[in-house]
Design an enzyme around this catalytic site. Structure first.
Site, mmCIF file in Angstrom:
data_model
loop_
_atom_site.group_PDB
_atom_site.id
_atom_site.type_symbol
_atom_site.label_atom_id
_atom_site.label_comp_id
_atom_site.label_asym_id
_atom_site.label_seq_id
_atom_site.Cartn_x
_atom_site.Cartn_y
_atom_site.Cartn_z
ATOM 1 N N CYS A 2 -21.964 -24.151 7.156
ATOM 2 C CA CYS A 2 -21.381 -24.963 7.886
ATOM 3 C C CYS A 2 -21.164 -24.371 9.384
ATOM 4 O O CYS A 2 -21.229 -23.229 9.514
ATOM 5 C CB CYS A 2 -19.774 -25.083 7.495
ATOM 6 S SG CYS A 2 -19.562 -25.886 5.955
ATOM 7 N N ARG A 27 -27.116 -24.451 9.763
ATOM 8 C CA ARG A 27 -26.027 -23.939 9.070
ATOM 9 C C ARG A 27 -25.517 -24.827 7.707
ATOM 10 O O ARG A 27 -24.851 -24.482 6.996
ATOM 11 C CB ARG A 27 -24.866 -23.671 9.810
ATOM 12 C CG ARG A 27 -25.115 -22.548 10.894
ATOM 13 C CD ARG A 27 -23.771 -22.189 11.766
ATOM 14 N NE ARG A 27 -22.986 -21.531 10.821
ATOM 15 C CZ ARG A 27 -22.865 -20.231 10.719
ATOM 16 N NH1 ARG A 27 -23.747 -19.505 11.438
ATOM 17 N NH2 ARG A 27 -22.093 -19.666 9.996
ATOM 18 N N TRP A 75 -22.140 -28.016 4.728
ATOM 19 C CA TRP A 75 -22.830 -27.606 3.690
ATOM 20 C C TRP A 75 -21.815 -27.610 2.531
ATOM 21 O O TRP A 75 -21.136 -26.941 2.598
ATOM 22 C CB TRP A 75 -23.469 -26.154 3.591
ATOM 23 C CG TRP A 75 -24.353 -25.966 2.597
ATOM 24 C CD1 TRP A 75 -25.812 -25.949 2.385
ATOM 25 C CD2 TRP A 75 -24.099 -25.242 1.416
ATOM 26 N NE1 TRP A 75 -26.230 -25.794 1.407
ATOM 27 C CE2 TRP A 75 -25.180 -25.189 0.619
ATOM 28 C CE3 TRP A 75 -23.073 -24.496 0.787
ATOM 29 C CZ2 TRP A 75 -25.371 -24.419 -0.589
ATOM 30 C CZ3 TRP A 75 -22.992 -23.944 -0.359
ATOM 31 C CH2 TRP A 75 -24.190 -23.954 -0.949
ATOM 32 N N ASN A 101 -14.857 -23.882 7.727
ATOM 33 C CA ASN A 101 -15.973 -23.306 7.222
ATOM 34 C C ASN A 101 -15.702 -22.047 6.218
ATOM 35 O O ASN A 101 -14.844 -21.458 6.554
ATOM 36 C CB ASN A 101 -16.980 -22.586 8.178
ATOM 37 C CG ASN A 101 -18.050 -21.784 7.923
ATOM 38 O OD1 ASN A 101 -18.598 -21.884 6.710
ATOM 39 N ND2 ASN A 101 -18.701 -20.712 8.752
ATOM 40 N N GLY A 102 -16.137 -22.303 4.905
ATOM 41 C CA GLY A 102 -15.773 -21.275 3.782
ATOM 42 C C GLY A 102 -15.285 -22.051 2.589
ATOM 43 O O GLY A 102 -15.359 -23.125 2.505
ATOM 44 N N GLU A 484 -41.936 -13.090 -1.887
ATOM 45 C CA GLU A 484 -41.877 -13.530 -0.932
ATOM 46 C C GLU A 484 -42.627 -14.946 -0.460
ATOM 47 O O GLU A 484 -42.312 -16.124 -0.279
ATOM 48 C CB GLU A 484 -42.081 -12.783 0.237
ATOM 49 C CG GLU A 484 -41.813 -13.155 1.934
ATOM 50 C CD GLU A 484 -40.401 -13.968 2.098
ATOM 51 O OE1 GLU A 484 -39.499 -13.816 1.209
ATOM 52 O OE2 GLU A 484 -40.230 -14.502 3.153
ATOM 53 N N LYS A 488 -41.217 -18.662 -0.250
ATOM 54 C CA LYS A 488 -41.429 -19.556 0.919
ATOM 55 C C LYS A 488 -41.818 -20.963 0.377
ATOM 56 O O LYS A 488 -41.515 -21.846 0.791
ATOM 57 C CB LYS A 488 -42.569 -19.174 1.821
ATOM 58 C CG LYS A 488 -42.210 -17.912 2.569
ATOM 59 C CD LYS A 488 -41.346 -18.183 3.673
ATOM 60 C CE LYS A 488 -39.953 -17.851 3.195
ATOM 61 N NZ LYS A 488 -38.987 -16.602 3.471
ATOM 62 N N GLU A 491 -39.021 -22.988 -1.313
ATOM 63 C CA GLU A 491 -37.890 -23.513 -0.457
ATOM 64 C C GLU A 491 -38.170 -24.742 0.398
ATOM 65 O O GLU A 491 -37.380 -25.183 0.747
ATOM 66 C CB GLU A 491 -37.171 -22.052 0.020
ATOM 67 C CG GLU A 491 -37.679 -21.543 1.221
ATOM 68 C CD GLU A 491 -37.004 -20.538 1.946
ATOM 69 O OE1 GLU A 491 -37.356 -19.423 2.431
ATOM 70 O OE2 GLU A 491 -35.614 -20.766 1.968
ATOM 71 N N HIS A 507 -48.203 -9.140 -19.834
ATOM 72 C CA HIS A 507 -46.918 -8.948 -20.936
ATOM 73 C C HIS A 507 -46.399 -10.514 -20.703
ATOM 74 O O HIS A 507 -45.201 -10.758 -21.238
ATOM 75 C CB HIS A 507 -46.064 -7.944 -20.309
ATOM 76 C CG HIS A 507 -46.632 -6.560 -20.390
ATOM 77 N ND1 HIS A 507 -46.873 -5.733 -21.247
ATOM 78 C CD2 HIS A 507 -47.143 -5.825 -19.176
ATOM 79 C CE1 HIS A 507 -47.603 -4.839 -20.829
ATOM 80 N NE2 HIS A 507 -47.855 -4.695 -19.810
ATOM 81 N N LYS A 609 -28.840 -22.137 6.281
ATOM 82 C CA LYS A 609 -29.566 -20.886 6.985
ATOM 83 C C LYS A 609 -28.637 -19.789 6.599
ATOM 84 O O LYS A 609 -29.107 -18.712 6.358
ATOM 85 C CB LYS A 609 -29.706 -20.883 8.623
ATOM 86 C CG LYS A 609 -30.222 -19.869 9.035
ATOM 87 C CD LYS A 609 -31.630 -19.574 8.897
ATOM 88 C CE LYS A 609 -32.307 -18.347 9.764
ATOM 89 N NZ LYS A 609 -33.559 -17.944 8.889
HETATM 90 O O1 M6R Z 1 -29.146 -13.897 6.460
HETATM 91 P P1 M6R Z 1 -29.591 -13.194 5.548
HETATM 92 O O2 M6R Z 1 -30.712 -12.337 5.752
HETATM 93 O O3 M6R Z 1 -28.459 -12.322 4.878
HETATM 94 O O4 M6R Z 1 -29.977 -14.225 4.637
HETATM 95 C C1 M6R Z 1 -30.256 -14.031 3.032
HETATM 96 C C2 M6R Z 1 -30.919 -14.933 2.544
HETATM 97 O O5 M6R Z 1 -30.148 -16.095 2.474
HETATM 98 C C3 M6R Z 1 -32.484 -15.577 3.257
HETATM 99 O O6 M6R Z 1 -33.267 -14.545 3.339
HETATM 100 C C4 M6R Z 1 -32.824 -16.655 2.426
HETATM 101 O O7 M6R Z 1 -33.302 -16.066 1.093
HETATM 102 C C5 M6R Z 1 -33.962 -17.478 3.226
HETATM 103 N N1 M6R Z 1 -34.022 -18.758 3.286
HETATM 104 C C6 M6R Z 1 -35.330 -17.213 2.799
HETATM 105 O O8 M6R Z 1 -36.235 -17.634 3.533
#
Ligand code: M6R
Length: 614
Positions: A2, A27, A75, A101-102, A484, A488, A491, A507, A609
């Site tokens: 948020c 956010r 969010w 927010n929260g 990673e 990517k 997501e 395995h 984010k």
């Molecule tokens: O702000 P942060 O680095 O703590 O965020 C951690 C994860 O939420 C963040 O890396 C998330 O996995 C990304 N969307 C990945 O691209």
């Protein structure tokens, strides 16, 4: 999650608020809304979906031009992403509008209490209980600033609340616990926001609010207190990046811009760390060398991409310092009763510095007496503020939800920390450190080479657009790169993807390989020949079962050619630094697949984010 904004000043509040929301849409983008005060009444517009829906609503039903307002981009947590659950929420007596927010954990009992006093709820949110209680306080004649503190004292959970009152056209009040809030200090105008991006266009002077603090802003200034009304200390600071850094600069997506910024971001993160006499200096690490020499265990805690950068770091830190290093997903950490004592160094990695799971993990570690070092990209965020020391990654604002330059600069910062510990503990001589630093300094140019040669990866994305599933393999530091690469793709391209340690294939996961399945493989550079040869064998194993192999390998290594359908080259580098190069084509691939599929690369579905709820 948020984004929140509040404004008071000479400008048209509706414009400042909506523009600020647009800059914080990363956010959360389930709904957005705005409230302004005009002639003793509150005027609210709010809409489910992205801010473009709010724009349309405002075009249909314009707001009056006033000079005070609040806004929210959501969010969703409690209550679905509907118009009625969108913020701001107005108390049923019409006295206040509030954004939040929260998560308010005790919302059910507060709701019952407000209902008993006559409040009529219009949403399913936890937030509305705070709005109703605030409205009831005002109806009882309590001053607005006193009232928000009184409500804040009663809330359990995480919250930033920002509110305005119908009969008070000159002030905005707020309170925060476990969620971010920054004051923007302008000339004759004041801002409140979850992120400085919301007001950076107007002022670079900011004040970060501490835990359990409340603030009142008027055109002429701000007043910060604790929840009991006692004056509180705050630290003003200057924001060092400007609006252009937060805009797309000609790229289609922030993510793509941020991928291209990586050479600069890595160079900036390295800047000023190595003195002419060969000493590594980390000025921000204000933990004494004696304390660092006593450390007998390191635990890295982080989430998502930051967790994967921690996995890379483990290989380097253990190799250089010989200190056992565990890496743990922050949301699992405190629930497994980890063994922590004052000799434990907890390293926390977070781009935003606001991730709730990570924050809770370090609080738990502190309670057990551990020293905490944060690796963070956001100056003044909660995680660095609650840590003993911080190493800032100087990546500039990262807006795309998918982390890219965050990841590579976190790896660099972890390496700086590993080298620093090795220096302090006498595990590495100056010339050995200088050798690694020299290689690190060469990485921006090598990353640029990867960016210059991206057409091959874009063509590959077009070829593989119909793939149902993509696998990623790596060993050693190539393993977290594989994870990673898969993250990517999941997501932003909503494509099933898995990363595996190549040695684990036999395995189980090899059963997933069938004719035509694309398998990306990160091949370790020569020099670790055993590791290299093992990965070549793994490539043969998947190819023999019909996989289409896409191999990331250093220049000059032709051993792989007979088994590779597509070969992506990277400049020569040592094994430990390979992730900085190998990840770049994987980022480009994911962004391109998502673009070709027509998805919103910067704001993928269901994500935000900054994950400020547990
Ligand atoms: O702000 P942060 O680095 O703590 O965020 C951690 C994860 O939420 C963040 O890396 C998330 O996995 C990304 N969307 C990945 O691209």
């Amino acid at each position: 999650m948020c984004g929140i904004i509040g404004y008071v000043g000479p400008r048209a509040a509706k414009d400042v608020v909506v523009e600020g929301l647009r800059r914080m849409e990363y956010r959360g983008y389930d709904s957005s809304g705005i409230a302004v005060v005009d002639e003793g009444s509150l005027h609210v517009r709010k809409k489910a979906g992205k801010i473009s829906n709010l724009d349309a609503e405002l075009a249909l039903a314009p707001l009056p031009t006033t000079h005070i307002g609040i806004g929210h981009t959501r969010w969703a947590t409690h209550g679905g992403p509907t118009d009625s659950n969108a913020h701001p929420h107005v108390s049923s007596n019409g006295r206040v509008a509030l954004v939040h927010n929260g998560i308010i954990e005790n919302f059910a009992s507060l709701r019952a209490e407000a209902e008993a006093q006559g409040a009529v709820f219009a949403s399913e949110t936890d937030t509305e209980s705070a709005a109703q209680l605030l409205g009831l306080e005002l109806a009882n004649g309590v001053d607005l600033f006193d009232a928000i503190r009184s409500v804040a004292r009663r809330l359990e959970g995480a919250f930033t609340l920002v509110a305005i009152a119908a009969d008070q056209p000159d002030r905005v009040v707020a309170a925060r616990r476990n969620s971010p809030l920054v004051v923007g200090v302008g000339d004759g105008e004041m801002f409140l926001a979850s992120d400085v991006a919301a007001f950076i266009e107007f002022t670079s002077s900011a004040v970060e609010l501490g835990q359990d603090q409340a603030v009142e802003i008027t055109r002429d200034g701000y007043r910060v207190t604790d929840f009991d009304g006692l004056p509180a200390e705050v630290k003003p600071y200057e924001v060092t990046w400007d609006l252009s850094a937060a805009e797309k600069q000609g790229y289609d997506w922030f993510m793509v811009k941020e991928i291209h910024e990586q050479p600069q971001a890595v160079a900036d993160t390295l800047l000023g760390r190595h003195t002419v006499d060969g000493q590594l200096t980390l000025d921000e690490v204000r933990i004494s060398p004696e304390t660092l020499r006593r450390i007998d265990k390191i635990i890295i805690v982080a989430c998502g991409t930051a967790f994967y950068s921690g996995l890379v770091a483990k290989y380097a830190i253990e190799h250089w310092t010989r200190i056992p290093c565990e890496v743990e997903i922050a949301s699992e950490f405190r629930y497994r009763d980890p063994i922590i004592d004052p000799m434990t160094l907890v390293v926390t990695i977070s781009q935003s510095g606001e991730t709730a799971d990570t924050l809770m993990a370090i609080r738990h570690a502190r309670e057990q007496g551990a020293k905490i070092i944060a690796i963070c990209n956001t100056n003044g965020a909660t995680i660095p503020r609650e840590s003993d020391a911080v190493i800032y990654t100087h990546a500039g604002p990262e807006i795309g939800v998918a982390s890219t330059k965050g990841y590579t600069t976190q790896i660099v910062a972890c390496y700086l920390l590993g080298l620093y510990l090795a220096q302090v503990r006498g595990m590495k001589f100056g010339d050995e450190i200088a050798e690694v630093m020299e290689e690190l300094a060469s990485m921006p140019a090598k990353m640029q080479t990867m960016l210059d040669n991206q057409q091959q990866v874009k063509d590959l994305a077009r070829d593989l657009i119909d793939a149902q599933s993509v696998l990623f393999l790596g060993r050693h530091v190539g393993y977290p790169v594989a994870l990673e690469g898969a993250l990517k793709l999941k997501e932003i391209a909503y494509l099933h993807a898995e990363g595996f340690a190549a040695g684990e294939l036999k395995h189980g996961p090899i059963a997933l390989v069938e004719e035509g399945v694309p398998v990306f493989v990160v091949v370790p550079p020569r020099g670790r020949d055993q590791l290299h040869d093992k990965v070549i064998s793994n490539i043969q194993e998947v190819r023999a079962r019909g996989a289409r192999t896409i191999v990331l390998v250093e220049e000059g290594d032709d051993e792989v050619l007979p088994y590779s359908d597509v070969t992506i080259r990277h400049p020569k580098c040592s094994t430990l630094l390979q992730p900085l190069l190998a990840v770049v084509p994987l980022q480009i691939f994911a962004a391109e697949v998502a673009t070709l599929k027509g998805y919103d690369v910067d704001q993928p579905r269901n994500l935000a984010k900054s994950v400020t709820v547990e």
